[in-house]
Enzyme design. Structure first.
Site, PDB file in Angstrom:
ATOM      1  N   LYS A  55     -14.106   8.035   3.623  1.00  0.00           N
ATOM      2  CA  LYS A  55     -14.909   6.393   3.551  1.00  0.00           C
ATOM      3  C   LYS A  55     -13.675   5.446   4.116  1.00  0.00           C
ATOM      4  O   LYS A  55     -12.117   5.717   3.688  1.00  0.00           O
ATOM      5  CB  LYS A  55     -15.030   5.565   2.666  1.00  0.00           C
ATOM      6  CG  LYS A  55     -15.653   3.909   2.812  1.00  0.00           C
ATOM      7  CD  LYS A  55     -15.141   3.131   1.770  1.00  0.00           C
ATOM      8  CE  LYS A  55     -13.398   2.519   1.856  1.00  0.00           C
ATOM      9  NZ  LYS A  55     -13.881   1.323   2.984  1.00  0.00           N
ATOM     10  N   GLY A 109      -3.554   3.713  -0.467  1.00  0.00           N
ATOM     11  CA  GLY A 109      -3.212   2.588  -0.611  1.00  0.00           C
ATOM     12  C   GLY A 109      -2.582   1.629  -0.937  1.00  0.00           C
ATOM     13  O   GLY A 109      -2.191   2.452  -2.352  1.00  0.00           O
ATOM     14  N   GLU A 147      -1.642   8.080  -3.717  1.00  0.00           N
ATOM     15  CA  GLU A 147      -0.705   8.182  -2.846  1.00  0.00           C
ATOM     16  C   GLU A 147      -0.533   6.627  -3.107  1.00  0.00           C
ATOM     17  O   GLU A 147      -1.699   5.904  -1.353  1.00  0.00           O
ATOM     18  CB  GLU A 147      -0.697   8.795  -1.414  1.00  0.00           C
ATOM     19  CG  GLU A 147       1.096   9.182  -0.809  1.00  0.00           C
ATOM     20  CD  GLU A 147       1.138   7.963   0.338  1.00  0.00           C
ATOM     21  OE1 GLU A 147       1.694   6.560  -0.451  1.00  0.00           O
ATOM     22  OE2 GLU A 147       0.941   8.044   1.282  1.00  0.00           O
ATOM     23  N   CYS A 190       4.164   2.846   4.214  1.00  0.00           N
ATOM     24  CA  CYS A 190       4.295   2.503   2.502  1.00  0.00           C
ATOM     25  C   CYS A 190       5.782   3.731   2.294  1.00  0.00           C
ATOM     26  O   CYS A 190       6.285   3.208   0.723  1.00  0.00           O
ATOM     27  CB  CYS A 190       3.463   4.411   1.585  1.00  0.00           C
ATOM     28  SG  CYS A 190       2.641   4.768   2.196  1.00  0.00           S
ATOM     29  N   GLU A 248       6.151  -4.360  -2.719  1.00  0.00           N
ATOM     30  CA  GLU A 248       5.746  -3.961  -1.777  1.00  0.00           C
ATOM     31  C   GLU A 248       5.502  -5.292  -0.838  1.00  0.00           C
ATOM     32  O   GLU A 248       3.629  -5.895  -0.705  1.00  0.00           O
ATOM     33  CB  GLU A 248       4.834  -3.221  -1.436  1.00  0.00           C
ATOM     34  CG  GLU A 248       4.466  -1.853  -0.368  1.00  0.00           C
ATOM     35  CD  GLU A 248       3.688  -0.584  -0.375  1.00  0.00           C
ATOM     36  OE1 GLU A 248       4.405   0.303   0.172  1.00  0.00           O
ATOM     37  OE2 GLU A 248       3.156  -1.304  -1.175  1.00  0.00           O
TER      38      GLU A 248
END
Length: 474
Positions: free
Chosen positions: A170, A223, A245, A279, A378
């Site tokens: 997905k 994500g 992750e 990231c 973040e």
């Protein structure tokens, strides 16, 4: 206009059982560039059924045959180079040069490296008192993010294929087209039916469906931490394996003997690459007190080289992915000012002359404290925070004062100091100076940056279970 209103299930493009569609927006122009069908639970069930039927034969396919399959994929992937570059520039807003040198190449390197790692991989070892066997984990569900439509997708798929695990993918619904090209590549490379299945859709339908489906044995997700926690909760119902992750707030420690111009260029490059939507980007820059003013001057000299604008022109920085992300970045910039950080460059609003598209200013804050929001959370945009430190121990303390642990960076000359920082930062990947990427090296995080590792042989391991056999006949 790209209208992809079918899913790829069991080696065929099939109609969705639902009627909902999603428009895909080019973030550089804010124009609709295509549509995808939003999958349903029934679509997912079909994909899981196809993958489970493919599992017995694919999991026992010889290692040599899987190596050859990965090599064919890399060859077919290379043939689609122009398509992939154009597609990523359209759906992500990535400058053409970045689409080629970063996005295209990372996908290619993951398939090539998986083939090489598999050649040397041992699935059975005689340990003396027992025999250790590594077998495919089963059917894997892969949920991938929008910021790297080829990187995370390719490393997950390549590792799964190397391990003999059929997959259901997905991709992010805002950047789905690169994944559709991958399906076409796999078809051209002769990947067996049911081994790769693609179901587009929303996270709360297909994403939740993957993480909770009893027919899926393993979930790999890249994500946000918020979604990662939900995936763990869903997966716990069937005790399925999970690899995550997640986010990062990585430090870049500049040593006192570092080349200050090069350090400034490295720091700016981190917030420029992929418009800061990375990231593992170093967004907290740690400078010795004595170098603060000189470093800030160098940053301001370097910054104009990183032009923001049309990704199809000669610009190094494109737009953010969406209006939602643009608003998020704006709110963080406002928060930085409210909390007392000094705005050195950039700020709120769009760059001059860029009224159309989700463009934001390259923004640099100084006098940042590690408990400020812009240093803790973040941002996922081109925003740099400059912090100062007293000595090396202080730099390490500040570096580790975060809930994240995905990456860390250190630049300088003193080998002892470089080693001390590199071994002391609590993060999954540390880069010293301008070390080149190694696609055989494990990638993943400590703490709330995730669970598990990707890339190379460690990536293959994630898709395997270990079996112990006592008294195995010799």
């Amino acid at each position: 206009m790209r209208n992809y209103l079918k899913h790829y299930i069991n080696g065929e493009w099939v109609e969705s059982t639902g009627s909902d569609v999603e428009e895909v927006i080019n973030p550089a122009t804010e124009e609709v560039i295509g549509k995808i069908s939003l999958g349903t639970k029934e679509d997912l069930d079909k994909a899981v059924k196809a993958a489970r039927e493919a599992f017995p034969s694919f999991s026992t396919m010889s290692k040599d045959d899987r190596v050859k399959m990965l090599e064919r994929i890399a060859e077919e992937y290379e043939k689609r180079k122009d398509d992939i570059i154009e597609t990523i520039t359209d759906e992500l807003g990535s400058p053409l040069a970045v689409s080629e040198k970063v996005h295209f190449m990372m996908g290619y390197n993951h398939f090539s490296q998986a083939a090489e790692s598999l050649k040397e991989f041992s699935f059975m070892e005689d340990m003396g008192g027992h025999t250790r066997v590594k077998e495919s984990v089963g059917v894997s569900g892969l949920i991938t993010p929008w910021n790297f439509p080829t990187n995370q997708t390719s490393t997950k798929i390549a590792s799964a294929f190397a391990a003999g695990s059929p997959v259901i993918l997905k991709p992010a619904e805002v950047t789905p087209f690169a994944a559709i090209i991958l399906a076409e590549i796999f078809e051209a490379a002769g990947v067996p039916k049911g081994v790769f299945n693609l179901v587009n859709g929303k996270g709360d339908v297909i994403g939740d469906g993957i993480s909770s489906h009893p027919g899926i044995d393993f979930v790999s997700f890249t994500g946000s931490g918020r979604v990662g926690k939900k995936i763990m909760q869903n997966a716990s119902e069937s005790i399925k394996n999970v690899a995550l992750e997640l986010g990062g707030k990585s430090p870049l420690v500049v040593l006192e003997d570092a080349d200050i111009e090069q350090a400034a260029r490295t720091a700016v490059n981190h917030i420029a690459t992929n418009t800061g939507q990375v990231c593992s980007a170093a967004t907290r820059i740690l400078i010795p007190n004595s170098m603060k003013e000189a470093f800030e001057e160098e940053v301001l000299k370097v910054l104009p080289e990183f032009t923001v604008g049309d990704p199809r022109q000669d610009n190094k920085v494109g737009p953010l992915i969406s209006k939602k992300q643009w608003n998020t970045v704006q709110s963080y910039i406002e928060k930085g000012v409210e909390e007392g950080a000094t705005l050195l460059a950039g700020g709120t609003g769009k760059p001059e002359g860029l009224d159309k598209g989700y463009y934001t200013k390259m923004t640099v804050f100084s006098d940042v404290k590690n408990d400020m929001t812009i240093a803790e959370e973040e941002i996922f945009g081109p925003v740099m925070s400059i912090l100062t430190y007293e000595d090396l121990d202080d730099a390490i303390r500040i570096s580790n004062d975060t809930e994240y642990g995905l990456a860390g960076y250190v630049v300088g000359e003193d080998k002892e100091a470089l080693r001390k920082v590199a071994t002391s930062i609590r993060a999954g990947r540390i880069k010293v100076n301008d070390a080149e990427a190694d696609f055989a090296a494990p990638f993943g995080g400590f703490k709330q940056s995730g669970i598990g590792r990707e890339w190379g042989d460690h990536g293959i391991e994630e898709y395997l279970e270990t079996k112990t056999i006592l008294g195995y006949p010799s």
